[in-house]
Write an enzyme that holds these catalytic residues in place. Structure first.
Site, PDB file in Angstrom:
ATOM      1  CD  GLN A   1      -2.745   1.032   2.586  1.00  0.00           C
ATOM      2  OE1 GLN A   1      -2.420   0.336   3.541  1.00  0.00           O
ATOM      3  NE2 GLN A   1      -3.888   1.685   2.568  1.00  0.00           N
ATOM      4  N   GLY A   2       0.813   2.037  -1.054  1.00  0.00           N
ATOM      5  CA  GLY A   2       1.630   3.241  -1.177  1.00  0.00           C
ATOM      6  C   GLY A   2       0.852   4.486  -0.813  1.00  0.00           C
ATOM      7  CE1 TYR A   3      -3.778   4.136  -0.451  1.00  0.00           C
ATOM      8  CE2 TYR A   3      -4.841   4.620   1.648  1.00  0.00           C
ATOM      9  CZ  TYR A   3      -4.924   4.173   0.341  1.00  0.00           C
ATOM     10  OH  TYR A   3      -6.127   3.772  -0.163  1.00  0.00           O
ATOM     11  CB  SER A   4       2.539   6.873   4.957  1.00  0.00           C
ATOM     12  OG  SER A   4       1.386   6.639   5.734  1.00  0.00           O
TER      13      SER A   4
ATOM     14  CB  SER B   1       3.030  -3.151   5.559  1.00  0.00           C
ATOM     15  OG  SER B   1       2.868  -2.305   6.666  1.00  0.00           O
TER      16      SER B   1
ATOM     17  CD  GLU C   1      -5.672  -0.428   7.019  1.00  0.00           C
ATOM     18  OE1 GLU C   1      -4.508  -0.748   7.292  1.00  0.00           O
ATOM     19  OE2 GLU C   1      -5.994   0.732   6.673  1.00  0.00           O
TER      20      GLU C   1
ATOM     21  CB  SER D   1      -2.526   9.157  13.805  1.00  0.00           C
ATOM     22  OG  SER D   1      -3.203  10.367  13.506  1.00  0.00           O
ATOM     23  CG  ASN D   2      -5.451   6.749  18.581  1.00  0.00           C
ATOM     24  OD1 ASN D   2      -5.578   5.832  17.770  1.00  0.00           O
ATOM     25  ND2 ASN D   2      -5.370   6.540  19.884  1.00  0.00           N
ATOM     26  CD  GLU D   3      -2.988  12.058  17.591  1.00  0.00           C
ATOM     27  OE1 GLU D   3      -2.446  12.025  18.697  1.00  0.00           O
ATOM     28  OE2 GLU D   3      -2.814  11.171  16.722  1.00  0.00           O
TER      29      GLU D   3
END
Length: 393
Positions: A131-134, A166, A249, A372-374
């Site tokens: 997965q190429g996101y971040s 990952s 996901e 993230s949680n935020e």
């Protein structure tokens, strides 16, 4: 929410349980329990063979419709399969990103040609995905991606960097978000591209994590190419597709994940009994709260899944991500408190970790990856509760 299992459902549960017991007592017997978080390096090729064995016997993509190569099983039977898979301590899957993320995304948003090209290989586990996101400057804020792609004849040419990717060092393909409209900002002008990894112009650099392993990677695209037809959804409108993938996901596989969480909690309790930490009232209270939190997490996940009839998870899925990530991080902290001073010492040189140290270190990432949680709290506030949007530049 009706969680009543019919006689036919229970018969299916026995079928799954019996098949797993037989399969994991033969050539694959040594794989039980291998490959979990922080242990992704364990017996990778053997686990890949196991995934292909599952595919050959009809146990991959079981919720997909038969026309896409699955069994078309309903929600309850998918839950049963994931529960029994976890209870059998079957090895961690290597095809998760293809089966649970990319495949459902193509079914929901892809073209017929894209589905015919890629879905059979996911079912049979012939091709692996990442997965190429971040990116270094766009972690949880996916709308800030700077990786760019431009059309050159009948191909996209891609330049940029992805990070925390990952299993990229094993992947054949990457589903990547790139900016394809020059001058566009934020959510506008992004496209969702399917990119072959095994080509000149793609470099993968493993990142050593706190656990000492390297599940994550940096990926550099330097003139990498993919066919112009391998854009999912309309060019420039990839944000909706990317968000759909994140919803998948947080789907049914998390129910099986919670079985594993319960096993980890049981191990922490057993340690507390062995070393006497269970006699501490504070530890007793934290264990009780962890047990209740696990039950709440499971019931919430089931309610969210059974209440969603659209087939595409909505923003409510962010609640599940926030719940399990925070709970699991707390379990890692509890494990360290129960272990006491010994938790600070490696088990053997140079850096051998026990199961509780690995749990603590890896679970620090749970509240960051996958949003993230935020970010989850913002989504819940704005898209579920309807509160005013956070100020943005």
């Amino acid at each position: 929410m009706d969680l009543t299992y019919s006689a036919a459902d229970e018969a299916f549960r026995r079928e799954v349980r019996d098949w797993l017991e037989t399969a994991l007592s033969g050539d694959f017997a040594g794989l039980r329990g291998l490959g979990g978080p922080g242990r992704e390096h364990e017996a990778f090729e053997e686990r890949l063979a196991w995934d292909r064995h599952l595919g050959a016997h009809g146990w991959t993509c079981i919720g997909w419709e038969q026309e896409h190569g699955g069994r078309g099983l309903g929600l309850l039977r998918q839950i049963i399969f994931h529960e029994e898979y976890a209870r059998a301590e079957a090895p961690a899957r290597v095809n998760h990103l293809g089966e649970e993320l990319l495949g459902p995304t193509l079914i929901a948003f892809g073209t017929g040609e894209q589905r015919r090209r890629f879905l059979p290989a996911i079912v049979a586990v012939r091709e692996l995905w990442c997965q190429g996101y971040s990116e270094p400057g766009a972690g949880s804020d996916l709308a800030s991606v700077s990786t760019r792609a431009r059309l050159d004849g009948d191909e996209w040419v891609i330049d940029g960097q992805k990070v925390w990717t990952s299993l990229a060092h094993h992947a054949d393909w990457c589903f990547a978000v790139a900016r394809t409209v020059p001058g566009s900002r934020r959510h506008q002008g992004l496209s969702y591209l399917l990119v072959p990894m095994r080509q000149d112009g793609v470099e993968v650099r493993p990142i050593t994590q706190l656990t000492g392993t390297s599940e994550f990677n940096e990926v550099y695209f330097d003139g990498a190419r993919t066919d112009a037809s391998l854009v999912v959804g309309e060019p420039g409108a990839g944000w909706t597709v990317a968000m759909g993938t994140l919803g998948f996901e947080r789907g049914i596989s998390t129910v099986g994940q919670q079985i594993g969480f319960g096993r980890e909690l049981d191990a922490v309790v057993a340690l507390a009994r062995r070393n006497g930490a269970i006699d501490d009232p504070v530890i007793q209270d934290r264990i009780a709260r962890a047990r209740m939190g696990l039950d709440v997490m499971r019931l919430h996940a089931l309610r969210t899944l059974t209440g969603n009839r659209s087939g595409t998870p909505g923003p409510e899925a962010s609640v599940s991500k926030l719940l399990w990530a925070t709970w699991h991080r707390g379990l890692g902290e509890l494990a360290m408190e129960v272990a006491g001073a010994t938790s600070l010492v490696a088990q053997a040189p140079p850096y051998a970790l026990d199961e509780f140290q690995r749990l603590f270190l890896f679970s620090r990432a749970d509240t960051i990856y996958g949003g993230s949680n935020e970010i989850q709290r913002n989504i819940i506030a704005e898209r579920v509760l309807g509160l005013p949007r956070e100020a943005r530049p």
